[in-house]
Enzyme design. Structure first.
Site, PDB file in Angstrom:
ATOM      1  N   HIS A 262      48.522  31.451  42.981  1.00 50.80           N
ATOM      2  CA  HIS A 262      46.983  30.760  42.539  1.00 50.80           C
ATOM      3  C   HIS A 262      47.527  29.702  41.439  1.00 50.80           C
ATOM      4  O   HIS A 262      48.447  30.142  40.569  1.00 50.80           O
ATOM      5  CB  HIS A 262      46.199  31.670  41.969  1.00 50.80           C
ATOM      6  CG  HIS A 262      45.853  32.781  42.969  1.00 50.80           C
ATOM      7  ND1 HIS A 262      44.858  33.955  42.832  1.00 50.80           N
ATOM      8  CD2 HIS A 262      45.663  32.793  44.520  1.00 50.80           C
ATOM      9  CE1 HIS A 262      44.628  34.337  43.917  1.00 50.80           C
ATOM     10  NE2 HIS A 262      45.129  33.605  44.947  1.00 50.80           N
TER      11      HIS A 262
ATOM     12  N   GLU B 295      31.816  33.117  52.679  1.00 49.79           N
ATOM     13  CA  GLU B 295      33.331  32.769  52.386  1.00 49.79           C
ATOM     14  C   GLU B 295      34.050  31.963  53.337  1.00 49.79           C
ATOM     15  O   GLU B 295      34.277  32.344  54.546  1.00 49.79           O
ATOM     16  CB  GLU B 295      33.814  34.176  51.837  1.00 49.79           C
ATOM     17  CG  GLU B 295      35.086  33.647  51.319  1.00 49.79           C
ATOM     18  CD  GLU B 295      36.232  35.150  51.211  1.00 49.79           C
ATOM     19  OE1 GLU B 295      37.282  35.049  50.567  1.00 49.79           O
ATOM     20  OE2 GLU B 295      35.888  36.018  52.057  1.00 49.79           O
TER      21      GLU B 295
ATOM     22  N   SER C 231      41.408  37.010  43.379  1.00 51.00           N
ATOM     23  CA  SER C 231      40.228  36.901  43.948  1.00 51.00           C
ATOM     24  C   SER C 231      38.993  37.814  43.665  1.00 51.00           C
ATOM     25  O   SER C 231      37.912  38.212  43.926  1.00 51.00           O
ATOM     26  CB  SER C 231      40.226  36.885  45.400  1.00 51.00           C
ATOM     27  OG  SER C 231      41.022  35.400  45.668  1.00 51.00           O
TER      28      SER C 231
END
Length: 539
Positions: free
Chosen positions: A469, A347, A126
Site C-alpha cells: 500500500h 466496494e 484495509s
C-alpha cells in the site's frame, strides 16, 4: 451554405493519438474541433473555465436536505494516481485521448482529502481503515469493528472494545441496508460493517486458532448473519466460508480449493434461506438467477457468486458472473422500496488486488467498472435526497510518468530510453512489487515482451512478492445533502459522522428536530428554488 470538415485520426509508432471527429458547420454555433486545434485557441479554455465558474456559483446554495439514502462507494486501493489513470483509460476505451475525460466521480461537486493512517501504522491496511470510514473511529491494522484498545489476533481483547458501524446505525433507524462487493463478503472492507474481529483473516472457524474459538470469538462469516439481523442485501463472493468443510461447491464440483471450509458443520446459507423464505428472501449464485429476479418481489437478497473473490472484470464470464454495475442496480432497486430510505456500501475491492499483483491493467479496469457502477447509481437516485460518497481506504505504490505525449496509451511506453541503461520503460511503474525482474543481471527490456497484456506485471524498483500500500492521503468525492461538509483535509473516521449527520441517524441527531418537533433539515421540496437558480444560470 453549411459544410463539414472531417479530421483524420493520427497514429504514432509508440501510441495511438485519438483525435475527435470534428464537425464545423458554417452559419451555426456548432464547432467541435480536434484537441490539437481547438486547444490552441484561448477561447476554448476561457469558455470552459467560465462554464465551470457558473456551475461553482450554483453551489453557494447548499443542499441541506435530509439524506434519506446514503451510498458509500469504496475503491479499495484507489489512490489519486489510480483515479487519474482510470480517467485516461475510460476515455481511451471510448476512442478519446483520455486526459480530458470525466469520470462519474469527477462530476461530484465536493472533493476533500482523507488521512488514512491506522492508529499503529503510518501506511495502513484495509481493515483498520474500514473501521475508520464505517465505524467512525480509527483502529489498529488487521482489526475490524473494534477500537484501538483491541490487539490483533488476541481474542481476549475483543470484548468491551466493539464499535458499531453506520450500517448498524441505519438499520436501527429503520432504513434498509446493503453490502455489495467484488471481494469475499467477509473480506476486510465489508466485514467492518457488521463484524467485531481482532483478526481480519478469521473468515470462517477454519482460519481461527483453537484458543480463539475456545475463548468464544466468532468467525467473520458467522457474524455476517448473527450480529445485525436482516441485512437486506448482501452480494459478493466468499461462498466456501458459509458451508461445512469439504462440501463440494455448486459451481466447481470436486475442486477441493473451492469446497466448504466450516469446521462447525453449519450451513449458513441454508440457515439464511430458512429464516427468510417467508419474508421474500432469495439466494442466488449466478448472474442468470440474479437478473431473473423482480426487485419488487424481493425484500432480502443473498448473492454469493464465487467461492472466493469475484473474478477480475477483464476475466469475468459475462454470461455467468454479474458485473459490479449489475449488482448495484439490483441492490438499489430492492433497497429503495423502503420509505425510510437506505444505506448501501459498495466496494470495488479488486482494484487493490490488481495493484498488489503488479497488474496495473487489471486494477485500472476494475476502477473503470466501479465508475460505471457510480454512474448507474446516479441514474437510480436523486441528489436531492441521496448523499453519495466515493473514496478509497488507502493508496498503492503505483504511478505513471515519463513525459508521455498527449493521448499516449496509459499502458504504453514513455517516449524516451533510460539514460542509465538505454532501454525503454513503460509509463506505469511501481515503487515495489513482483514486477522487479533482472535478465542477465540487468533490467528487463520491456520492448521484447507484451507489456499491454492483461496480466503484465509492471516493473518495480524493489522486489517483493506482493506490492504494498501507499501512505498518502486519498480523495473523497461527495454529492447530495450535506456533501459540503466534506471539504479540506480530514481524518478518515470523519466520513461516517458526516453521513450519519446528513441522514439523521446515529449520534448527534438533535439538529434533525426543531423546537416545534419538525425536521430541521430541509425537505426535498425546498430544492425547487435551487433548481430555478440553476436553470437561470444555464439559460
Amino acid at each position: 451554405m453549411n459544410y463539414y470538415h472531417l479530421i483524420i485520426i493520427f497514429l504514432s509508432k509508440t501510441a495511438k493519438h485519438f483525435l475527435f471527429l470534428a464537425l464545423r458547420s458554417e452559419g451555426s454555433n456548432l464547432c467541435i474541433l480536434p484537441f490539437t486545434e481547438k486547444e490552441k485557441d484561448p477561447k476554448y479554455w476561457n469558455a470552459g473555465a467560465q462554464m465551470t465558474l457558473k456551475n461553482a456559483l450554483t453551489l453557494q446554495t447548499l443542499n441541506k436536505n435530509k439524506a434519506e439514502n446514503l451510498i458509500l462507494f469504496l475503491g479499495d486501493g484507489m489512490g489519486v494516481p489510480t483515479v487519474t489513470a482510470a480517467r485516461i483509460l475510460k476515455g481511451q476505451l471510448s476512442g478519446q485521448s483520455g486526459e480530458e475525460t470525466q469520470l462519474e466521480m469527477d462530476k461530484f461537486p465536493f472533493v476533500s482529502l482523507a488521512k488514512t493512517y491506522n492508529t499503529n501504522a503510518q501506511v495502513p491496511d484495509s481493515a483498520g481503515t474500514a473501521t475508520a470510514y464505517l465505524c467512525g473511529v480509527k483502529a489498529n491494522e488487521g482489526t475490524v469493528g473494534v477500537s484501538a484498545a483491541a490487539v490483533r489476533s488476541q481474542c481476549n481483547t475483543t470484548e468491551g472494545n466493539e464499535v458499531t458501524s453506520i450500517l448498524r446505525w441505519a438499520k436501527d433507524a429503520g432504513k434498509s441496508v446493503g453490502i455489495v462487493t467484488t471481494t469475499r463478503v467477509n473480506h476486510a472492507t465489508p466485514s467492518a460493517a457488521y463484524a467485531h474481529s481482532v483478526d481480519r483473516d478469521w473468515y470462517s472457524d477454519n482460519e481461527m486458532p483453537a484458543e480463539a474459538l475456545q475463548a468464544g470469538c466468532k468467525d467473520i462469516a458467522r457474524q455476517l448473519f448473527e450480529n445485525i439481523p436482516n441485512i437486506d442485501v448482501i452480494m459478493g463472493g466468499g461462498r466456501k466460508y458459509m458451508f461445512p468443510k469439504n462440501r463440494s461447491d455448486v459451481e466447481y464440483p470436486g475442486v477441493a480449493k473451492h469446497s466448504g471450509t466450516r469446521k462447525d458443520g453449519r450451513d449458513l446459507v441454508q440457515e439464511w434461506i430458512d429464516k427468510t423464505k417467508d419474508k421474500k428472501g432469495h439466494y442466488v449464485w449466478n448472474k442468470k438467477q440474479l437478473l431473473s429476479l423482480n426487485p419488487n418481489n424481493v425484500d432480502y437478497l443473498l448473492g454469493l457468486f464465487e467461492p472466493g473473490d469475484l473474478p477480475y472484470d477483464l476475466e469475468r464470464n459475462s454470461e455467468t458472473d454479474p458485473s459490479l454495475t449489475e449488482m448495484v442496480e439490483v441492490a438499489i432497486k430492492i433497497l429503495r422500496k423502503n420509505p425510510s430510505g437506505f444505506y448501501l456500501l459498495v466496494e470495488g475491492g479488486r482494484i487493490d488486488h490488481g495493484h498488489h499483483e503488479g497488474k496495473a491493467k487489471q486494477a485500472l479496469h476494475e476502477a473503470v467498472e466501479m465508475d460505471r457502477a457510480i454512474g448507474r447509481a446516479s441514474l437510480l437516485t436523486s441528489i436531492h435526497d441521496t448523499l453519495t460518497i466515493v473514496t478509497a481506504d488507502h493508496s498503492h505504490m503505483f504511478n505513471f510518468g515519463g513525459y508521455t505525449p498527449r493521448g499516449n496509451t496509459i499502458f504504453g511506453l514513455a517516449p524516451m530510453l533510460s539514460d542509465a541503461d538505454q532501454k525503454p520503460f513503460t509509463s506505469i511503474l511501481y515503487g515495489n512489487g513482483p514486477g522487479y525482474k533482472l535478465v542477465n543481471g540487468a533490467r528487463e527490456n520491456v520492448s521484447t515482451i507484451d507489456y499491454q497484456e492483461n496480466n503484465y506485471q509492471a516493473q518495480a524498483a524493489v522486489p517483493l512478492s506482493m506490492e504494498t500500500h501507499g501512505g498518502e492521503d486519498v480523495a473523497v468525492f461527495a454529492k447530495g445533502p450535506m456533501a459540503h461538509l466534506l471539504h479540506g483535509v480530514h481524518e478518515q473516521n470523519y466520513i461516517p459522522h458526516v453521513m450519519a449527520y446528513a441522514g439523521c441517524i446515529g449520534q448527534n441527531r438533535e439538529h434533525c428536530l426543531s423546537r416545534s418537533g419538525t425536521a430541521g433539515l430541509h425537505p426535498v421540496l425546498s430544492t425547487i428554488a435551487t433548481l430555478f437558480t440553476v436553470t437561470r444560470l444555464l439559460c
